[in-house]
Design a protein around this motif. Sequence first.
Motif, PDB file in Angstrom:
ATOM      1  N   VAL A  40       0.755  -1.187   0.112  1.00 26.13           N
ATOM      2  CA  VAL A  40       0.014  -0.082   0.086  1.00 26.13           C
ATOM      3  C   VAL A  40       1.051   1.253  -0.023  1.00 26.13           C
ATOM      4  O   VAL A  40       0.680   2.367  -0.814  1.00 26.13           O
ATOM      5  CB  VAL A  40      -1.120  -0.081   1.135  1.00 26.13           C
ATOM      6  N   ALA A  41       2.072   1.277   0.871  1.00 23.60           N
ATOM      7  CA  ALA A  41       2.893   2.600   0.907  1.00 23.60           C
ATOM      8  C   ALA A  41       3.599   2.839  -0.400  1.00 23.60           C
ATOM      9  O   ALA A  41       4.095   3.991  -0.844  1.00 23.60           O
ATOM     10  CB  ALA A  41       3.771   2.275   2.042  1.00 23.60           C
ATOM     11  N   THR A  42       3.721   1.783  -1.417  1.00 20.12           N
ATOM     12  CA  THR A  42       4.557   2.024  -2.390  1.00 20.12           C
ATOM     13  C   THR A  42       3.569   2.022  -3.601  1.00 20.12           C
ATOM     14  O   THR A  42       3.944   2.073  -4.857  1.00 20.12           O
ATOM     15  CB  THR A  42       5.398   0.880  -2.934  1.00 20.12           C
ATOM     16  N   THR A  43       2.110   2.282  -3.507  1.00 19.74           N
ATOM     17  CA  THR A  43       1.209   2.252  -4.426  1.00 19.74           C
ATOM     18  C   THR A  43       0.631   3.829  -4.792  1.00 19.74           C
ATOM     19  O   THR A  43       0.370   4.251  -3.852  1.00 19.74           O
ATOM     20  CB  THR A  43      -0.032   1.435  -4.303  1.00 19.74           C
ATOM     21  N   ILE A  47      -5.724   1.490  -9.247  1.00 18.41           N
ATOM     22  CA  ILE A  47      -5.786   0.310  -9.760  1.00 18.41           C
ATOM     23  C   ILE A  47      -4.797  -0.757  -9.786  1.00 18.41           C
ATOM     24  O   ILE A  47      -4.951  -2.024  -9.985  1.00 18.41           O
ATOM     25  CB  ILE A  47      -6.299   0.759 -11.359  1.00 18.41           C
ATOM     26  N   ILE A  48      -3.498  -0.048  -9.537  1.00 15.91           N
ATOM     27  CA  ILE A  48      -2.397  -1.023  -9.528  1.00 15.91           C
ATOM     28  C   ILE A  48      -2.436  -1.517  -8.103  1.00 15.91           C
ATOM     29  O   ILE A  48      -2.115  -2.803  -8.089  1.00 15.91           O
ATOM     30  CB  ILE A  48      -1.158  -0.111  -9.929  1.00 15.91           C
ATOM     31  N   GLY A  49      -2.564  -0.818  -7.372  1.00 16.62           N
ATOM     32  CA  GLY A  49      -2.687  -1.395  -5.790  1.00 16.62           C
ATOM     33  C   GLY A  49      -3.601  -2.358  -5.858  1.00 16.62           C
ATOM     34  O   GLY A  49      -3.588  -3.564  -5.290  1.00 16.62           O
ATOM     35  N   GLN A  50      -4.906  -2.290  -6.507  1.00 21.30           N
ATOM     36  CA  GLN A  50      -6.099  -3.367  -6.366  1.00 21.30           C
ATOM     37  C   GLN A  50      -5.646  -4.582  -6.894  1.00 21.30           C
ATOM     38  O   GLN A  50      -6.084  -5.686  -6.382  1.00 21.30           O
ATOM     39  CB  GLN A  50      -7.289  -2.676  -7.092  1.00 21.30           C
ATOM     40  N   MET A  51      -4.946  -4.416  -8.059  1.00 19.25           N
ATOM     41  CA  MET A  51      -4.433  -5.507  -8.735  1.00 19.25           C
ATOM     42  C   MET A  51      -3.424  -6.422  -8.049  1.00 19.25           C
ATOM     43  O   MET A  51      -3.434  -7.714  -7.823  1.00 19.25           O
ATOM     44  CB  MET A  51      -3.878  -5.222 -10.402  1.00 19.25           C
ATOM     45  N   ARG A  52      -2.486  -5.791  -7.338  1.00 15.13           N
ATOM     46  CA  ARG A  52      -1.521  -6.317  -6.705  1.00 15.13           C
ATOM     47  C   ARG A  52      -2.110  -6.926  -5.501  1.00 15.13           C
ATOM     48  O   ARG A  52      -1.576  -8.333  -4.913  1.00 15.13           O
ATOM     49  CB  ARG A  52      -0.330  -5.448  -6.002  1.00 15.13           C
ATOM     50  N   LEU A  53      -2.980  -6.317  -4.763  1.00 15.38           N
ATOM     51  CA  LEU A  53      -3.785  -7.212  -3.665  1.00 15.38           C
ATOM     52  C   LEU A  53      -4.655  -8.431  -4.205  1.00 15.38           C
ATOM     53  O   LEU A  53      -4.565  -9.198  -3.297  1.00 15.38           O
ATOM     54  CB  LEU A  53      -4.657  -6.131  -2.945  1.00 15.38           C
ATOM     55  N   ALA A  54      -5.206  -8.356  -5.176  1.00 14.35           N
ATOM     56  CA  ALA A  54      -5.924  -9.222  -5.900  1.00 14.35           C
ATOM     57  C   ALA A  54      -4.827 -10.517  -6.272  1.00 14.35           C
ATOM     58  O   ALA A  54      -5.329 -11.841  -6.184  1.00 14.35           O
ATOM     59  CB  ALA A  54      -6.812  -8.845  -7.267  1.00 14.35           C
ATOM     60  N   TRP A  55      -3.883 -10.189  -6.559  1.00  5.67           N
ATOM     61  CA  TRP A  55      -2.894 -11.283  -7.050  1.00  5.67           C
ATOM     62  C   TRP A  55      -2.478 -12.170  -5.473  1.00  5.67           C
ATOM     63  O   TRP A  55      -2.494 -13.403  -5.483  1.00  5.67           O
ATOM     64  CB  TRP A  55      -1.512 -10.773  -7.367  1.00  5.67           C
ATOM     65  N   TRP A  56      -2.288 -11.220  -4.301  1.00  3.68           N
ATOM     66  CA  TRP A  56      -1.878 -11.807  -3.191  1.00  3.68           C
ATOM     67  C   TRP A  56      -3.424 -12.721  -2.729  1.00  3.68           C
ATOM     68  O   TRP A  56      -3.088 -13.833  -2.209  1.00  3.68           O
ATOM     69  CB  TRP A  56      -1.760 -10.784  -2.026  1.00  3.68           C
TER      70      TRP A  56
END
Length: 213
Positions: A40-43, A47-56
């Motif tokens: 979150v701190a590096t987002t 939309i990119i942050g949401q995609m990265r969380l979805a990957w996890w």
Amino acid sequence: MHAVSDDLAPLPSLLSAYAGPGAARHRLVWALDARFARLVATTSEPIIGQMRLAWWNDALTDENGVKGQGEPLIDAMRQLAALPPHGLAQWLDGWEALIGELDLSGYAEGRGSGLFRALAGQEDIPPWLDRAGAAWALWDLSGHHADPDIAGKAIDLARTYISGGSLPWTKQWRPLQIAYHLARHDIEKGRRAPAGLTPAHYWRLVRIGLFGR
């Protein structure tokens, strides 16, 4: 001990020591929470942050154990049969609430409740434990957010989650009890969480560990 959890911050490392046989799992849960925090701190783009969380989410809930292979933290959690973590959906929703337009209540009730479920190792926890998790999460945010106004609002909101009486803590939930009472002391005094544990906080940790509050 898994190397991926060896660099925990002092507080989660100390709290995990109170988890007894579950200490290794607790350390991995805290390591995962720290990974979400860094994400979150590096987002900068929601939309990119949401995609990265979805990957996890996909990797941590993959029943076939294929997604996320090679990621040390996920591999370590699989070795402990600690996947998927309880409360994962709420946990991720809470972190997502910090991406884009800030939603402090969504963050508190998501991250706090989800994290406390993951640490407790069970999906169904009593409402008072949900509130304890929310209060702790807001206190923690207050010590890490660069905006003092938001940090102050986090502490103000945290007061609404504090219970007025004693809570029925169990031995299994001792690490959560210690985390909550450590946060509660600062919240009641309107103080932000420190950037690092102070000598006063170390003493309070010992006292709570011995006497329960």
